[in-house]
Write a protein that holds these residues in place. Sequence first.
Motif: not given
Length: 535
Positions: A305-334
């Motif tokens: 239903i919805s998605l977005n990427v954080s400005p510093e490209e650390k999180h990829l968040a996806v919202g789904m039908a039925g109420g499931l929210l997925s938050i993927r986090t990228r390890v970067a930098g230090k």
Amino acid sequence: MSHQVQPLQPVKLPTLPAATTPEQKFWRSFKSNLLINEYSSVTNINFSPIAPHDFAITSSTRVQIFSSKTRSVTKTISRFKDVAYSGNIRSDGKLLVAGDATGLIQIFDLNTRAILRTWKKHDRPVQVTKFSPTSLTRVLSASDDSSVRLWDLPTGEVTSTFLGHNDYVRTASFLPSSNSEIVLSGGYDGTVRIWDPRTYNSTKSSVLKFEHDEPVEDVLGLPGGTTVLVASGNKVYVWDLIAARLLTSLRNHQKTVTSLAISTVSDDRLNARRVLAGGLDGHVKIFDTQEWKVVHGIKYPSPIISLNVSPEEKHLAVGMAGGLLSIRTRVAGKDKIKEKKATTLFNLIDQNLPDVKPRKHTQGVTAKLRGLKYQGEEEDIIVYDDAKARMKKVKKAKEWEKMLRQSRFADALDSLLKVGQKEVTAGANPVEVITLLTALRHRSALRTALSNRDEEGLLPVVTWVTKYISNPRFVELLVEVALLILDMYSMAIAQSPRFESAIGKLTDKVKREVDKSKQACMVKGMVGMLLAINE
């Protein structure tokens, strides 16, 4: 003067396509997938423009603020009379605006969660509320009453009301450019309209209008303000605002595309702008903005239903039908460096590697080094005539290589495939076998190596050929070997049940590969026809 016989060099096989591309490595680095069950479908995801880029999740009758560092809820705003929509954080990170199904728009202080403003001009659900990216006092709203409005926060008054859509307006945004006054809106009447509040009046329509065959679910303006993406049906349309024409349409989803987002990929090998599109088929497709081709894809368990990427490209968040929210986090930098060091340390512990200490020269070696003739400063390699040292550097020839030099071709093949032992042909190094077969072919000795074999001597060869004949790098040579075996031993197939069974397996394997090739050709032809029709 005799020369040392060099070992047979392994055959150089064609390079296969890389298992993963830099693009895939980047998007696969979004790990640590956190799944959260909300009460209802996650209709909107919005990241704060300022660090630490906390994000607002709108679902059911509340807006939750998640911490970017811990990915846990820090605040919950639930002062809505009905289902909440489009929680949006202001560019300074201090205020939040959201609408609800009653037509109410509310402005909240994120620190105290107090209501600062309440607007009730829309008489139907307000599914879009956004702050201007450049003005702290301007607010945009769009409603199912088919209107789009601009609000002035200090006075609480409507500064512009745009009328022109004939159905629900489910998406709207400010055009990203130096002039933040321009507004984009998309409705269920299939149109996308461009509004300029400086020239608009009740008797004048929108500046531009783009028509589509299906309802418009989302619009996204690319930085620069000259290109707009529209999600309509199962397609994403790319429009050029300057020429007012369609550049291309992306038809990579099987079901309705519901959400669009933009990301500027910054990695060691990549530095480019990417567009993400999520649809009801559960797929997120990632496009490059140069050729508009899919560079990566992610599959989710439910319609998106919805998605977005954080400005510093650390999180990829996806919202789904039925109420499931997925938050993927990228390890970067230090954090990436720390993880790499930790992984290396764990590998060393697992392998129980001893500490490596510098080795000291013995007296004999030291004396030998002192006796070498000086060749110049900063020399890297010292060459001296030492027959014993040269002999040590030559790699010891393997048994099958010795047999090959002695023209014992059949014995060399038997030695490599370990003929006479059970269940060992799978362990033979395929590169070595291909190297030997290539050498035999160059010497016109393939027939000699395969001649005069009984059942025990022939079955390992047929078994090995059957296993590797589908490998695209080996197929040409192994087809020649298989045809040679059939030519030489076709009369013996009916006399040996085991040999007949082995030939049957080889035949079935070849038939399956031929069928796959035919299907691939058919698919290629169909895709070519579809592309030709679309052009």
